[in-house]
Design a protein around this motif. Structure first.
Motif, PDB file in Angstrom:
ATOM      1  N   MET A  68       0.798  -1.220   0.000  1.00 30.26           N
ATOM      2  CA  MET A  68       0.000   0.000   0.000  1.00 30.26           C
ATOM      3  C   MET A  68       0.836   1.278   0.000  1.00 30.26           C
ATOM      4  O   MET A  68       0.287   2.370   0.030  1.00 30.26           O
ATOM      5  N   GLU A  69       2.161   1.175  -0.041  1.00 30.18           N
ATOM      6  CA  GLU A  69       2.998   2.370  -0.015  1.00 30.18           C
ATOM      7  C   GLU A  69       2.778   3.196  -1.287  1.00 30.18           C
ATOM      8  O   GLU A  69       2.872   2.676  -2.398  1.00 30.18           O
ATOM      9  N   VAL A  70       2.508   4.474  -1.113  1.00 32.16           N
ATOM     10  CA  VAL A  70       2.114   5.342  -2.223  1.00 32.16           C
ATOM     11  C   VAL A  70       3.210   5.443  -3.275  1.00 32.16           C
ATOM     12  O   VAL A  70       2.930   5.445  -4.483  1.00 32.16           O
ATOM     13  N   ASP A  90      -4.319   6.391   0.756  1.00 30.06           N
ATOM     14  CA  ASP A  90      -3.164   5.986  -0.053  1.00 30.06           C
ATOM     15  C   ASP A  90      -3.562   5.702  -1.490  1.00 30.06           C
ATOM     16  O   ASP A  90      -2.838   6.061  -2.435  1.00 30.06           O
ATOM     17  N   VAL A  91      -4.696   5.023  -1.685  1.00 29.91           N
ATOM     18  CA  VAL A  91      -5.150   4.725  -3.038  1.00 29.91           C
ATOM     19  C   VAL A  91      -5.414   6.018  -3.809  1.00 29.91           C
ATOM     20  O   VAL A  91      -5.012   6.165  -4.970  1.00 29.91           O
ATOM     21  N   ALA A  92      -6.095   6.975  -3.161  1.00 26.96           N
ATOM     22  CA  ALA A  92      -6.391   8.253  -3.814  1.00 26.96           C
ATOM     23  C   ALA A  92      -5.109   9.024  -4.117  1.00 26.96           C
ATOM     24  O   ALA A  92      -4.967   9.621  -5.194  1.00 26.96           O
ATOM     25  N   GLU A  93      -4.161   9.003  -3.189  1.00 26.40           N
ATOM     26  CA  GLU A  93      -2.905   9.734  -3.386  1.00 26.40           C
ATOM     27  C   GLU A  93      -2.075   9.094  -4.495  1.00 26.40           C
ATOM     28  O   GLU A  93      -1.470   9.803  -5.314  1.00 26.40           O
ATOM     29  N   ARG A  94      -2.063   7.760  -4.567  1.00 26.65           N
ATOM     30  CA  ARG A  94      -1.324   7.090  -5.633  1.00 26.65           C
ATOM     31  C   ARG A  94      -1.918   7.429  -6.994  1.00 26.65           C
ATOM     32  O   ARG A  94      -1.192   7.678  -7.961  1.00 26.65           O
ATOM     33  N   HIS A  95      -3.244   7.458  -7.063  1.00 23.40           N
ATOM     34  CA  HIS A  95      -3.894   7.803  -8.333  1.00 23.40           C
ATOM     35  C   HIS A  95      -3.595   9.243  -8.715  1.00 23.40           C
ATOM     36  O   HIS A  95      -3.346   9.560  -9.879  1.00 23.40           O
ATOM     37  N   GLY A 111      -1.529   8.208 -11.480  1.00 21.75           N
ATOM     38  CA  GLY A 111      -2.591   7.926 -12.438  1.00 21.75           C
ATOM     39  C   GLY A 111      -2.939   6.462 -12.588  1.00 21.75           C
ATOM     40  O   GLY A 111      -3.693   6.093 -13.483  1.00 21.75           O
ATOM     41  N   GLU A 112      -2.400   5.617 -11.752  1.00 24.84           N
ATOM     42  CA  GLU A 112      -2.701   4.196 -11.824  1.00 24.84           C
ATOM     43  C   GLU A 112      -2.442   3.567 -10.463  1.00 24.84           C
ATOM     44  O   GLU A 112      -1.965   4.226  -9.545  1.00 24.84           O
ATOM     45  N   GLY A 113      -2.742   2.293 -10.352  1.00 23.85           N
ATOM     46  CA  GLY A 113      -2.484   1.612  -9.089  1.00 23.85           C
ATOM     47  C   GLY A 113      -3.386   0.415  -8.907  1.00 23.85           C
ATOM     48  O   GLY A 113      -3.758  -0.248  -9.871  1.00 23.85           O
ATOM     49  N   TRP A 114      -3.755   0.152  -7.666  1.00 24.18           N
ATOM     50  CA  TRP A 114      -4.542  -1.023  -7.321  1.00 24.18           C
ATOM     51  C   TRP A 114      -5.488  -0.633  -6.186  1.00 24.18           C
ATOM     52  O   TRP A 114      -5.294   0.388  -5.512  1.00 24.18           O
ATOM     53  N   PRO A 115      -6.501  -1.428  -5.948  1.00 23.95           N
ATOM     54  CA  PRO A 115      -7.495  -1.046  -4.947  1.00 23.95           C
ATOM     55  C   PRO A 115      -7.034  -1.328  -3.520  1.00 23.95           C
ATOM     56  O   PRO A 115      -5.951  -1.890  -3.292  1.00 23.95           O
TER      57      PRO A 115
END
Length: 348
Positions: A51-53, A286-291, A295-299
């Protein structure tokens, strides 16, 4: 032309370091099993790699050509942490794993895209006890004096323990980092910018709280750590809590430490957060910050949160870069020297 890693001359150059690595592996297993830890193996291919951004993962895909399951995206793990904590919930602890992990885009003298992470977790152990254990392990498997890039550390000396607040006050001209953290545990960018300016460390245009925090940490604090004696940098500001519990004595700080020796960051550790609701809120952030950043990532890892809701025992855990430990134990200058078959590009 670079000599390929499989060439006999290339292996001969690395072999003294690799022989030391092999002994280090055996010594590490003996140390942990001697303290009651059980070695486990957890999956490398997972729905959520971590989950690390700021970590980038290697993407893969499961294709059910034999008709079992559904087609879906999977990832090579960046850490075994979430899997090992599931085992704590199941009652397997204390446990450890010498885990192969992958981090996309990380390559250099101290980084390789594929490397080994040593992680161990013990229910009922607090952060101070984990520091004692990490200190004992490093002393047990390394020579009394270690060095890297001209920086020496005497491991026979007691490892110093300095909080992030103390470090910023000492090396950032009296800056009070915790005064820039809100009671809710969020970083106040304006407050940190003002505090840095007062300390004679003016912020740069557009720097948010995290940007400025890490610039000061990298420029002013980390160069002072792991020199002479090894260092534990403890009690990180709450915005950098990750999966650590906030300090009941001061919720602006988190019960987290990093370990440094010979100027190398070796390990990152938490007094583990067991509150599923708080962890869920952090994961969604973390999910919102990564996006936002990439602009991509995982749930969010819903299965891990379900395990937390079931109940994880209080305790602590640590992730130690085993290849870096091998560098210190063997005297190797580059991470490629302690890899049996380093990548032709990046690990050099």
């Amino acid at each position: 032309m670079r000599t390929p890693a499989w060439h006999p001359d290339s292996l001969a150059d690395r072999l003294p370091f690799l022989r030391r690595r092999a002994r280090l592996t055996a010594e590490t297993r003996a140390f942990l099993t001697g303290r009651g830890y059980m070695e486990v193996e957890t999956p490398c291919l997972v729905p959520v790699p971590g989950m690390e951004v700021h970590l980038h993962a290697f993407r893969s895909e499961y294709i059910p050509h034999l008709g079992v399951g559904e087609r879906r995206v999977l990832w090579l793990r960046t850490s075994p942490e979430l899997a090992l904590k599931r085992l704590l919930v199941a009652g397997a602890g204390p446990v450890f794993e010498l885990a192969r992990v992958w981090r996309n885009g990380e390559a250099g003298p101290r980084h390789a895209p594929e490397f080994t992470m040593l992680e161990w977790y013990r229910p009922g152990l607090g952060l101070a006890g984990l520091m004692d254990e990490a200190e004992a392990l490093v002393r047990a498997v390394c020579p009394p004096r270690v060095a890297h890039e001209g920086v020496e550390t005497d491991l026979s000396l007691p490892f110093e323990r300095v909080t992030v607040a103390e470090a910023f006050s000492r090396w950032c001209n009296g800056l009070d980092i915790l005064s820039t953290v809100t009671p809710a545990g969020e970083g106040d960018a304006a407050a940190l910018q003002a505090a840095a300016a007062r300390a004679g460390l003016p912020p740069r245009a557009g720097e948010g709280w995290e940007d400025l925090f890490f610039r000061l940490l990298l420029e002013r604090v980390e160069p002072r750590l792991g020199r002479g004696c090894a260092s534990f940098l403890t009690h990180w500001p709450a915005p950098q809590a990750a999966l650590a519990r906030r300090d009941p004595a001061d919720p602006r700080a988190a019960l987290r430490f990093e370990l440094f020796a010979a100027g190398l960051e070796l390990a990152n550790a938490f007094d583990e957060l067991t509150d599923a609701a708080e962890q869920r809120a952090r994961f969604h952030h973390d999910v919102a910050e990564r996006h936002r950043l990439h602009g991509e990532g995982w749930p969010v890892d819903e299965d891990f949160l379900a395990a937390l809701e079931h109940g994880m025992p209080a305790g602590s855990g640590i992730a130690l870069g085993f290849d870096r430990l091998a560098m210190l134990a063997s005297g190797a200058r580059r991470i490629a020297d302690v890899l049996w078959l380093p990548m032709d590009q990046g690990a050099e």
